[in-house]
Write an enzyme that holds these catalytic residues in place. Sequence first.
Site, short mmCIF file in Angstrom:
data_model
loop_
_atom_site.label_atom_id
_atom_site.label_comp_id
_atom_site.label_asym_id
_atom_site.label_seq_id
_atom_site.Cartn_x
_atom_site.Cartn_y
_atom_site.Cartn_z
N HIS A 44 40.86 41.27 39.23
CA HIS A 44 41.91 40.21 38.97
C HIS A 44 41.23 38.86 38.66
O HIS A 44 40.10 38.89 39.15
CB HIS A 44 42.88 40.08 40.20
CG HIS A 44 42.02 39.57 41.38
ND1 HIS A 44 41.59 40.55 42.29
CD2 HIS A 44 42.25 38.61 41.88
CE1 HIS A 44 41.29 40.08 43.49
NE2 HIS A 44 41.54 38.58 43.11
N HIS A 126 37.42 33.17 37.37
CA HIS A 126 36.40 34.45 37.36
C HIS A 126 37.14 35.69 37.98
O HIS A 126 38.04 35.86 38.51
CB HIS A 126 35.22 33.95 38.07
CG HIS A 126 35.38 33.91 39.64
ND1 HIS A 126 35.96 32.64 40.31
CD2 HIS A 126 35.38 34.93 40.49
CE1 HIS A 126 36.12 33.05 41.60
NE2 HIS A 126 35.86 34.31 41.76
#
Length: 175
Positions: A44, A126
Site C-alpha cells: 500500500h 512510497h
Amino acid sequence: MAEPTRRLFLALWPEPALAGRLQAVSAEAFKVCGGRQMRVKTLHLTLVFLGDVPESRIPALREAMGRIQGRPFELAVNRLGYWKHNRIVWGGCSEQPAALVQLVSDIRRQLVALGLPGGADAFSPHITLLRKARPAGELPPMPTLAWPVCEWVLMESCQSAAGADYRRLAAWPLS
Ligand code: ATP
Ligand code: MG
C-alpha cells in the site's frame, strides 16, 4: 480507565493485479538486498499515518474524510529506492500528481480541524516492498507501473508478533 484506541492510517491500496506486479519487483529486489518481503496483500501507499486514535473519535473522523472531494489520478510507479535510515526498499514515483498532493493536503486540513495528528512531516509517497534490507550497489531496473487511483481508504493496523495485519474500515471514491 483509559479509552480504547485504534491504530489508524489513510492509504491508497493497489488492485490485486498491480499488487502482483509490485511483488514481482519486490522479488527481484530481494535477490540483491535480502531482508523481508512484504506480503502481496499488504502492499500500500500511506497518505497519512494517524497512530492511536480514541475509538470515540472515529465517527467524526469518517465524517470529516467523507467531506473531501478528491479527484482521480494516475500514479506512474517508476522508481525503486532504498532508505538507509529505516532499511526499506520502496517503490515510488518520480512525479507526484497535483490531485494526490491536494488530497493529502485536504486530509491534513480536516485532521487539524478535528485536533487529530495529521502528519506534519513532508509527504514522501512510497510503497514499502522490503524491510530490513541491505543496501545494494545497484537496485534492479524498475518498470513503469501505471496505477489508476480512484479511491482511498481508512485502515486499521492490528499489530501482532507475526507483524501488522491491516483491516479496511472505510473507503471514499475519487471522482
Ligand atoms: P510494523 O510496524 O508492525 O512493522 P507497519 O509499519 O506496516 O508494520 P504500522 O506501523 O501500523 O504497520 O504502519 C502502518 C502504515 O503507516 C505503514 O505504511 C507505515 O509505514 C506507516 N507509518 C507508521 N508509522 C509512521 C509514522 N510515524 N510516520 C509516517 N508513517 C508511518
Ligand atoms: Mg510500523
